[in-house]
Design an enzyme around this catalytic site. Structure first.
Site, PDB file in Angstrom:
ATOM      1  N   SER A 139     -39.307   9.242   3.506  1.00 59.10           N
ATOM      2  CA  SER A 139     -38.137   8.896   4.308  1.00 59.10           C
ATOM      3  C   SER A 139     -37.226  10.074   4.636  1.00 59.10           C
ATOM      4  CB  SER A 139     -37.326   7.826   3.584  1.00 59.10           C
ATOM      5  OG  SER A 139     -36.952   8.295   2.302  1.00 59.10           O
ATOM      6  N   HIS A 173     -40.676   2.590   4.996  1.00 58.77           N
ATOM      7  CA  HIS A 173     -40.218   3.173   6.267  1.00 58.77           C
ATOM      8  C   HIS A 173     -41.273   3.084   7.367  1.00 58.77           C
ATOM      9  CE1 HIS A 173     -36.239   4.914   5.443  1.00 58.77           C
ATOM     10  NE2 HIS A 173     -36.660   4.870   4.190  1.00 58.77           N
ATOM     11  N   LYS A 202     -35.419  -2.699   6.606  1.00 57.35           N
ATOM     12  CA  LYS A 202     -35.353  -1.522   7.489  1.00 57.35           C
ATOM     13  C   LYS A 202     -35.776  -1.971   8.895  1.00 57.35           C
ATOM     14  CE  LYS A 202     -36.031   1.550   3.539  1.00 57.35           C
ATOM     15  NZ  LYS A 202     -34.617   1.728   3.178  1.00 57.35           N
TER      16      LYS A 202
HETATM   17  C1  LIG Z   1     -39.764   4.493   0.278  1.00 57.12           C
HETATM   18  C2  LIG Z   1     -38.690   3.498  -0.046  1.00 57.12           C
HETATM   19  N1  LIG Z   1     -38.967   2.489  -0.883  1.00 57.12           N
HETATM   20  C3  LIG Z   1     -38.049   1.560  -1.196  1.00 57.12           C
HETATM   21  C4  LIG Z   1     -36.767   1.618  -0.675  1.00 57.12           C
HETATM   22  C5  LIG Z   1     -35.782   0.575  -1.070  1.00 57.12           C
HETATM   23  O1  LIG Z   1     -35.814  -0.488  -0.165  1.00 57.12           O
HETATM   24  P1  LIG Z   1     -34.922  -1.772  -0.464  1.00 57.12           P
HETATM   25  O2  LIG Z   1     -33.570  -1.492   0.092  1.00 57.12           O
HETATM   26  O3  LIG Z   1     -35.616  -2.927   0.199  1.00 57.12           O
HETATM   27  O4  LIG Z   1     -34.901  -1.923  -1.955  1.00 57.12           O
HETATM   28  C6  LIG Z   1     -36.435   2.652   0.181  1.00 57.12           C
HETATM   29  C7  LIG Z   1     -35.063   2.714   0.724  1.00 57.12           C
HETATM   30  O5  LIG Z   1     -34.525   3.698   1.087  1.00 57.12           O
HETATM   31  C8  LIG Z   1     -37.415   3.606   0.519  1.00 57.12           C
HETATM   32  O6  LIG Z   1     -37.132   4.620   1.335  1.00 57.12           O
END
Ligand SMILES: Cc1ncc(COP(=O)(O)O)c(C=O)c1O
Length: 350
Positions: A139, A173, A202
């Site tokens: 990300s 992402h 997202k």
């Molecule tokens: C690769 C990745 N996994 C998980 C998450 C967390 O997502 P959530 O807000 O649904 O917990 C993010 C959030 O930035 C992320 O970039």
């Protein structure tokens, strides 16, 4: 230029309507965890839709992708498991590895398959099971894992572990943000992992997380994952909103949004390189402008802000030293005019 709402769907009138209607019908909260009375029609519908979207047997919803990855990893680690993780994986994976306390823990160099191979070789000497975990899209950088090559590598090692090698990909992402039909890393690389984790918060514009995989795995997860068993799910109205999002993504409207997003990304990337800025190769709507200096990054972010452009400056410890950058995130609500505006502001700072 800093939202994860890649398709602009959080403000889509039909999505808002679906959420409102479900809130009136079911209330604004689930009232209990899933196995007590917290499972509503929209939860089941969404799990079936997500499984079909990803061509998997089943999906399991969680309150967030963070909870989904922690639960998945913790549940699959046995006293004989090696956990092998990319060094730039998201914080949820890093913490999941800590909580899971595997027999052996390996961190391979970012996207480095030779290093991953060396770690698999080492782990195969003493472990019965290996879990290889990677972000689909990283990300902070907008680059994606070479999934097809990872799959091939893992297949070579599968028989070296009595309980096999399991590939877990967190594509929070990627899903909904890239690939012609929005199926993320698996679509871009034309490959398939064992267990895929995604977020609804997202590109899907709502909130919550999920895991997809085989029925054997998801049944096991429902019986063992603490954050599934002992923690509330997303609300029924969030599930209804996400169901509507999946309907839109699979309609011509979704294809148009994804097409428009690709055009924006391509135009922005071309513009940045014409201006002589360094970026990293990729096709994802996360576009990093590599500044490689903390104070220059802060100055540029502030100058953009003064021009009405909100972009995120990334510096150590969020990114490694030397990788200081500005992360631009395009979304389908932007126009080509917006992209020109940002490029104009950047040109003025040269
Ligand atoms: C690769 C990745 N996994 C998980 C998450 C967390 O997502 P959530 O807000 O649904 O917990 C993010 C959030 O930035 C992320 O970039």
């Amino acid at each position: 230029m800093n939202s994860n709402n890649y398709l602009g769907l959080s403000l889509h009138p039909e999505v808002i309507h679906a959420e409102e209607e479900a809130a009136r019908k079911y209330g604004v909260g689930p009232g209990a965890v899933r196995f007590i009375s917290g499972t509503y029609q929209p939860h089941g519908d969404l799990e079936r839709t997500l499984a079909a979207f990803h061509s998997r047997e089943e999906a399991v919803l969680f309150s967030s992708a963070y909870a989904a990855i922690v639960s998945t990893i913790v549940s699959l680690v046995t006293p004989g498991t090696a956990l092998i993780s990319d060094e730039l994986n998201h914080n949820c994976i890093i913490n999941a590895v800590k909580l899971a306390r595997p027999k052996e823990k390996y961190v391979y160099k970012h996207l480095d398959l030779a290093d991953l191979e060396a770690k698999l070789e080492q782990a195969s000497q003493s472990c019965q099971r290996a879990l290889v975990v990677t972000d689909g899209v990283f990300s902070m950088r907008g680059v994606h894992a070479p999934l097809a090559d990872i799959v091939k590598l893992i297949q070579r090692f599968d028989e070296r572990f009595t309980e096999n090698v399991v590939l877990i990909v967190d594509d929070s992402h990627g899903v909904g943000a890239f690939g012609v039909t929005g199926r993320g890393i698996e679509e871009i690389t034309q490959s398939c992992c064992d267990i895929l984790v995604g977020t609804l918060g997202k590109a899907f514009g709502v909130n919550g997380g999920y895991v997809v995989g085989s029925k054997t795995f998801t049944t096991y997860l429902r019986e063992t994952a603490p954050m599934y068993i002992y923690s509330n799910p997303i609300t029924p109205s969030e599930a209804a909103a996400a169901n509507k999002v999946l309907e839109i993504i699979q309609d011509p409207e979704g294809q148009t949004l994804l097409h428009h997003l690709r055009e924006l990304v391509s135009s922005f990337r071309t513009g940045l390189s014409k201006l002589g800025f360094e970026t990293l190769p990729g096709v994802h709507p996360v576009v990093p402008l590599m500044v490689r200096d903390t104070s220059k990054t802060i100055t540029l972010v502030n100058q953009l802000f003064d021009k009405g452009i909100l972009a995120t400056g990334l510096r150590y410890p969020v990114v490694p030293k030397g990788d200081e950058s500005i992360r631009f995130q395009l979304n389908a609500d932007h126009t080509l005019g917006d992209v020109k505006e940002v490029l104009k502001a950047l040109r003025a700072k040269e």
